[in-house]
Write an enzyme that holds these catalytic residues in place. Structure first.
Site, PDB file in Angstrom:
ATOM      1  N   GLU A 121      30.299  87.528 -17.305  1.00 55.36           N
ATOM      2  CA  GLU A 121      31.130  86.469 -17.900  1.00 55.36           C
ATOM      3  C   GLU A 121      30.324  85.680 -18.929  1.00 55.36           C
ATOM      4  OE1 GLU A 121      30.571  87.222 -14.780  1.00 55.36           O
ATOM      5  OE2 GLU A 121      32.106  86.455 -13.432  1.00 55.36           O
ATOM      6  N   ASN A 123      27.008  92.530 -17.072  1.00 52.17           N
ATOM      7  CA  ASN A 123      25.845  91.885 -16.451  1.00 52.17           C
ATOM      8  C   ASN A 123      24.580  92.621 -16.867  1.00 52.17           C
ATOM      9  OD1 ASN A 123      26.802  94.030 -14.783  1.00 52.17           O
ATOM     10  ND2 ASN A 123      25.744  93.220 -12.998  1.00 52.17           N
ATOM     11  N   CYS A 148      28.695  80.631 -13.678  1.00 48.49           N
ATOM     12  CA  CYS A 148      29.659  81.125 -14.677  1.00 48.49           C
ATOM     13  C   CYS A 148      30.876  80.216 -14.765  1.00 48.49           C
ATOM     14  CB  CYS A 148      30.086  82.554 -14.350  1.00 48.49           C
ATOM     15  SG  CYS A 148      28.781  83.737 -14.750  1.00 48.49           S
ATOM     16  N   GLU A 151      20.668  92.694 -15.822  1.00 46.40           N
ATOM     17  CA  GLU A 151      19.682  92.258 -14.830  1.00 46.40           C
ATOM     18  C   GLU A 151      18.271  92.328 -15.397  1.00 46.40           C
ATOM     19  OE1 GLU A 151      20.619  94.517 -11.256  1.00 46.40           O
ATOM     20  OE2 GLU A 151      22.392  93.250 -10.931  1.00 46.40           O
ATOM     21  N   CYS A 182      30.716  83.578 -10.256  1.00 48.63           N
ATOM     22  CA  CYS A 182      29.754  82.726  -9.543  1.00 48.63           C
ATOM     23  C   CYS A 182      29.860  81.289 -10.049  1.00 48.63           C
ATOM     24  CB  CYS A 182      28.334  83.268  -9.696  1.00 48.63           C
ATOM     25  SG  CYS A 182      27.566  82.882 -11.287  1.00 48.63           S
ATOM     26  N   CYS A 194      25.068  87.151 -15.882  1.00 48.17           N
ATOM     27  CA  CYS A 194      26.344  87.706 -15.423  1.00 48.17           C
ATOM     28  C   CYS A 194      27.193  88.168 -16.611  1.00 48.17           C
ATOM     29  CB  CYS A 194      27.130  86.669 -14.655  1.00 48.17           C
ATOM     30  SG  CYS A 194      26.409  86.184 -13.093  1.00 48.17           S
TER      31      CYS A 194
HETATM   32  N1  THU Z   1      27.607  89.251 -11.274  1.00 43.81           N
HETATM   33  C1  THU Z   1      28.336  89.094 -12.409  1.00 43.81           C
HETATM   34  O1  THU Z   1      27.978  89.630 -13.476  1.00 43.81           O
HETATM   35  N2  THU Z   1      29.447  88.332 -12.351  1.00 43.81           N
HETATM   36  C2  THU Z   1      29.978  87.831 -11.210  1.00 43.81           C
HETATM   37  O2  THU Z   1      31.023  87.194 -11.252  1.00 43.81           O
HETATM   38  C3  THU Z   1      29.321  88.071  -9.921  1.00 43.81           C
HETATM   39  C4  THU Z   1      27.941  88.600 -10.014  1.00 43.81           C
HETATM   40  C5  THU Z   1      26.444  90.147 -11.310  1.00 43.81           C
HETATM   41  C6  THU Z   1      25.101  89.478 -11.165  1.00 43.81           C
HETATM   42  C7  THU Z   1      24.265  90.630 -10.636  1.00 43.81           C
HETATM   43  O3  THU Z   1      23.847  91.443 -11.723  1.00 43.81           O
HETATM   44  C8  THU Z   1      25.253  91.442  -9.805  1.00 43.81           C
HETATM   45  O4  THU Z   1      26.530  91.073 -10.250  1.00 43.81           O
HETATM   46  C9  THU Z   1      25.143  91.202  -8.304  1.00 43.81           C
HETATM   47  O5  THU Z   1      25.209  89.861  -8.004  1.00 43.81           O
END
Ligand code: THU
Length: 138
Positions: A61, A48, A96, A50, A93, A59
């Protein structure tokens, strides 16, 4: 398509856990790693990423899918997702799930977990039922 063995899924989960170390998550402090097993046997990882404009966060995935497609791979067999900062397995999520359904067959195994001993194994179809509109792609 050949069956993905539990040993292969173990190795894929290890790769996802490894990928979570590349997470750029200074806002949530929640690291996520993903690893995709491609039809040709290669493994492509993602983390991920940000952004201080929070909605631009990508994310793990989707990072992995976009990295794989960008490197010329589109045929995927399985995916593992590691969330080491959670105390339970965190599933992908909604956004994704939609993106995964674009490239993975519904029967493809998807595994998510916060550690090796706390994993859930399911399929893309189970996670994203009533998938539709693949016929729009030409
Ligand atoms: N996140 C992911 O990378 N994948 C998921 O399946 C759930 C959420 C990340 C997004 C954000 O950077 C952090 O997790 C918190 O939501």
């Amino acid at each position: 398509m050949s069956e993905t063995t539990s040993q292969t899924l173990d190795a894929l989960f290890d790769a996802a856990m490894q990928a979570s170390q590349n997470s750029y998550s200074p806002y949530s402090h929640f690291r996520v790693g993903a690893a995709i097993l491609c039809e040709d046997g290669s493994i492509i990882i993602g983390a991920n990423v940000e952004n201080r404009s929070y909605g631009l966060t990508n994310c793990a995935e989707r990072s992995a899918v976009f990295a794989a497609v960008s490197s010329g791979k589109r045929d995927f067999k399985a995916i593992a997702i590691a969330t080491p900062d959670a105390d339970y397995p965190v599933s992908p999520c909604g956004a994704c799930r939609q993106v995964l359904s674009e490239f993975f067959p519904g029967s493809a195994p998807l595994q998510f977990g916060n550690n090796k001993n706390s994993r859930t194994t399911t399929t893309i179809a189970e996670l994203f039922p009533f998938d539709a509109l693949h016929e729009l792609a030409r």
